[in-house]
Design a protein around this motif. Structure first.
Motif, mmCIF file in Angstrom:
data_model
loop_
_atom_site.group_PDB
_atom_site.id
_atom_site.type_symbol
_atom_site.label_atom_id
_atom_site.label_comp_id
_atom_site.label_asym_id
_atom_site.label_seq_id
_atom_site.Cartn_x
_atom_site.Cartn_y
_atom_site.Cartn_z
ATOM 1 N N GLY A 1 2.159 0.429 -4.749
ATOM 2 C CA GLY A 1 0.831 -0.160 -4.562
ATOM 3 C C GLY A 1 -0.261 0.821 -4.930
ATOM 4 O O GLY A 1 -1.251 0.468 -5.581
ATOM 5 N N ALA A 2 -0.064 2.083 -4.539
ATOM 6 C CA ALA A 2 -1.040 3.124 -4.900
ATOM 7 C C ALA A 2 -1.052 3.341 -6.412
ATOM 8 O O ALA A 2 -2.125 3.492 -7.015
ATOM 9 C CB ALA A 2 -0.713 4.426 -4.169
ATOM 10 N N GLN B 1 -3.055 0.774 -8.103
ATOM 11 C CA GLN B 1 -4.486 0.993 -7.915
ATOM 12 C C GLN B 1 -5.009 2.196 -8.703
ATOM 13 O O GLN B 1 -6.191 2.503 -8.652
ATOM 14 C CB GLN B 1 -4.804 1.166 -6.430
ATOM 15 N N ASP C 1 0.818 -1.217 0.000
ATOM 16 C CA ASP C 1 0.000 0.000 0.000
ATOM 17 C C ASP C 1 0.853 1.269 0.000
ATOM 18 O O ASP C 1 0.397 2.326 0.380
ATOM 19 C CB ASP C 1 -0.969 0.004 1.176
ATOM 20 N N GLY D 1 -5.649 6.133 0.765
ATOM 21 C CA GLY D 1 -4.446 5.440 1.220
ATOM 22 C C GLY D 1 -3.232 6.308 1.431
ATOM 23 O O GLY D 1 -2.115 5.793 1.529
#
Length: 152
Positions: free
Chosen positions: A57-58, A61, A53, A87
């Motif tokens: 990871g962001a 997404q 995250d 996030g």
């Protein structure tokens, strides 16, 4: 997701991010730094520490970060901001972990005024430093005009 780092002249690089949620994006020419691109440092440390995250990871997404631009013009430029609103704290935690690991790996001071306490334990530092060794070796093997592909 695929991250393609391309080595440019004069200690610069650019990168493309493909096959993520959201449009493919690129980051135009950036200064590489003393050893490798900062975003490659993130990829190595976040992967080694299983940080799903953080920055990459962001990005996977669909997050949008300053400086990145779509490979193909699109109308929906703000949708990636939703990912960061949800996030953003995790991305900042990852930034602290990556920066600490890089400090240790590159021999910078980890003590003194303004440095703070380590967000990583000794095992995590060892994993991150080993990952940075491998990433630096891969990057140093890339010729000018060549590229390194990182699969996230």
């Amino acid at each position: 997701m695929e991250i393609i780092f391309r080595k440019l002249a004069d200690n610069r690089h650019d990168l493309e991010v493909r096959d993520r949620r959201g449009p493919d994006v690129r980051l135009p020419g950036q200064t590489t730094g003393p050893s490798m691109p900062h975003d490659l440092v993130h990829a190595a440390v976040e992967s080694a520490l299983s940080i799903t995250d953080g920055f990459w990871g962001a990005m996977a997404q669909g997050a949008t970060f300053e400086g990145f631009e779509p490979l193909v013009p699109t109308r929906h430029r703000r949708s990636g901001m939703k990912v960061l609103r949800r996030g953003g704290d995790a991305v900042m935690r990852a930034e602290l972990c990556v920066n600490w690991a890089y400090r240790v790996w590159s021999g910078l001071s980890t003590e003194g005024r303004g440095v703070g306490r380590s967000p990583l334990d000794d095992r995590q530092v060892a994993l991150a430093c080993a990952a940075l060794d491998r990433a630096a070796e891969r990057w140093s093997g890339v010729a000018e005009g060549g590229s390194l592909t990182w699969r996230w």
